[in-house]
Scaffold this active site. Sequence first.
Site, PDB file in Angstrom:
ATOM      1  CB  CYS A 267      -0.886  -0.272   1.196  1.00 52.78           C
ATOM      2  SG  CYS A 267      -1.572   1.453   1.740  1.00 52.78           S
TER       3      CYS A 267
ATOM      4  NE  ARG B  10     -10.664  -3.236  -8.599  1.00 48.16           N
ATOM      5  CZ  ARG B  10      -9.548  -3.001  -7.850  1.00 48.16           C
ATOM      6  NH1 ARG B  10      -8.839  -3.831  -7.452  1.00 48.16           N
ATOM      7  NH2 ARG B  10      -9.269  -1.766  -7.646  1.00 48.16           N
TER       8      ARG B  10
HETATM    9  P1  XMP Z   1      -0.599  -6.629   4.595  1.00 45.55           P
HETATM   10  O1  XMP Z   1       0.596  -5.433   5.620  1.00 45.55           O
HETATM   11  O2  XMP Z   1      -0.918  -7.788   5.492  1.00 45.55           O
HETATM   12  O3  XMP Z   1      -1.788  -5.471   4.489  1.00 45.55           O
HETATM   13  O4  XMP Z   1       0.129  -6.918   3.330  1.00 45.55           O
HETATM   14  C1  XMP Z   1      -3.072  -6.189   3.588  1.00 45.55           C
HETATM   15  C2  XMP Z   1      -4.058  -4.876   3.601  1.00 45.55           C
HETATM   16  O5  XMP Z   1      -3.311  -3.807   2.767  1.00 45.55           O
HETATM   17  C3  XMP Z   1      -4.487  -3.075   2.574  1.00 45.55           C
HETATM   18  N1  XMP Z   1      -4.104  -3.038   0.901  1.00 45.55           N
HETATM   19  C4  XMP Z   1      -4.045  -1.797   0.287  1.00 45.55           C
HETATM   20  N2  XMP Z   1      -4.175  -0.530   0.913  1.00 45.55           N
HETATM   21  N3  XMP Z   1      -3.703   0.359  -1.267  1.00 45.55           N
HETATM   22  C5  XMP Z   1      -3.908   0.607   0.082  1.00 45.55           C
HETATM   23  O6  XMP Z   1      -4.054   1.665   0.692  1.00 45.55           O
HETATM   24  C6  XMP Z   1      -3.552  -0.715  -1.791  1.00 45.55           C
HETATM   25  O7  XMP Z   1      -3.497  -0.866  -3.060  1.00 45.55           O
HETATM   26  C7  XMP Z   1      -4.112  -2.006  -0.943  1.00 45.55           C
HETATM   27  N4  XMP Z   1      -3.791  -3.183  -1.192  1.00 45.55           N
HETATM   28  C8  XMP Z   1      -4.311  -3.770  -0.168  1.00 45.55           C
HETATM   29  C9  XMP Z   1      -5.984  -4.152   2.661  1.00 45.55           C
HETATM   30  O8  XMP Z   1      -6.409  -3.348   3.526  1.00 45.55           O
HETATM   31  C10 XMP Z   1      -5.266  -5.417   3.066  1.00 45.55           C
HETATM   32  O9  XMP Z   1      -6.118  -6.308   3.703  1.00 45.55           O
END
Ligand code: XMP
Length: 493
Positions: A311, A412
């Site tokens: 993220c 998507r």
């Molecule tokens: P970890 O740290 O376990 O976190 O990989 C998983 C969570 O990351 C979030 N997520 C995103 N947040 N942009 C964001 O702001 C993204 O592209 C993105 N992809 C995933 C999401 O909450 C996930 O469960």
Amino acid sequence: MDLLQFVRGCTFDDFLFVPQLGVVPRRDPAVIDLSARFSEHIPLKRPIVSANMDTITRAAMAVVLAEEGGIGVIDRGFRAGDIAPQVTEVATVKRTQHGIILDPHAIRDDRRVAEARRLMDETRVGTLAVVDEAHRLRGLLTERDIRFVPDEAAVADRMTSLARLVVHTGSISLSDAERVMKTEKIKKLPLVNPDGTVLGLITAKDLINHRRHPFATRDERGRLRVAAAVGATGDYLERAAEVIRVGADAVVIDIAHGHSRVMERAIDQIRKRHEHLELIAGNVATADGVRFLLERGVNGIKVGIGPGGGCTTRVTTNFGVPQVEALVQARLAVDNRVPLIADGGIRRDGGIAEALLFGGDSVMLGSVFAGTEETPGETVLKPVLMPESQKIVQVPFKVFRGMASLAAVRDRLDLEEADPAELEALGAEGLEVSVPARGSVRTVIHDMLKHLCSSISYGGARSLGELREKFWAKPEQYLVKLSEPSRTESFHR
Ligand code: XMP
């Protein structure tokens, strides 16, 4: 101690917990109670949730999570308007294991073997109930019964007929069913209503699975539980209706900024149509955000803005709250009314204990599961230069990407042909990276649970619940805030 004040601006690597007098004889996940809640009405025996990301959770991942006592959330990272693929994933999980199969696939007794074969292929189910026009049980037909048999043969001639089956009238408990199977030496027990119509089917394979996975997260029919994510605009209502139709146990409205009018409308619209649905919403990272969702009647809240491994929200927008502060804020605001899912930012197993103590009822994990066998996506070989030998070797990699990464958004929205400026305008908030391919996620989960049990032991408690109570009663007894050198001493290896 004012805990919120103490953790302001802090996240996982800012703290250690002080060891307390250990009271458990063995740090064994089979005996230490790790139970938690995913949402108001969905208990878990293990507080682990896999993230709804298109490189993490599809059916294979969700099945293992549920077998191991957690739950998976099937992502909505399929093309907008194309709902069927997500529905198939949910349905696959729900059909993996059963207690009593209440709707066994059936075929009429006046049909031909070709049709039975087609049905078995389509449904990938190897046993069909054979029924008459009134849906009364006439027999069972298995793959073995039609092997090497011509298509034109009659189903009635190949089935094991009712007269030769052991059948139970009415419902039955699984332990009684096991007893009948043992005495009668059978592998399948069909259940019928007093009028002879099909009521269900119990198979030895399912009973063995129940024994093999004693901590599994199951619904009232013995099926594995699974959740599905939807958005807050576009096809979300239709998507929610369809995943619910095939048995999703919870729907997660997942958007980057859950404390928003868009979310409010989505909750209203979904609730209006599905009054008793287990509805989870997020993400939020403040007390106001939590109260906002609580007031709208959700059954669970996902917490975390920007800590995720894939993220870049904080980098690109400068908004977010360090995850430990967000969790403490959320915990104080929610006051145990609904469970919280601590979502994102956990990169080492010790972070799971932190997330669960600071506020999460469960943890949602993405990047730490990346590259495991159960993640979707191709494994590709890439040449890597080994520093010691200066030799190039081919190493298998899988892709892990943020759901708001350019690549994920492009897939998507089906924008393969879009021009680069248009894509730029989408404002990506996620990364795409290659991670080494590795073994089953089951091993990763087993290690996590062992480490969590060790945390409970160090924390002087007998169960996860007790550790949480002790921590919140006296946080000052547990917390050490780390200096830069102590952080290096603790976590840099
Ligand atoms: P970890 O740290 O376990 O976190 O990989 C998983 C969570 O990351 C979030 N997520 C995103 N947040 N942009 C964001 O702001 C993204 O592209 C993105 N992809 C995933 C999401 O909450 C996930 O469960």
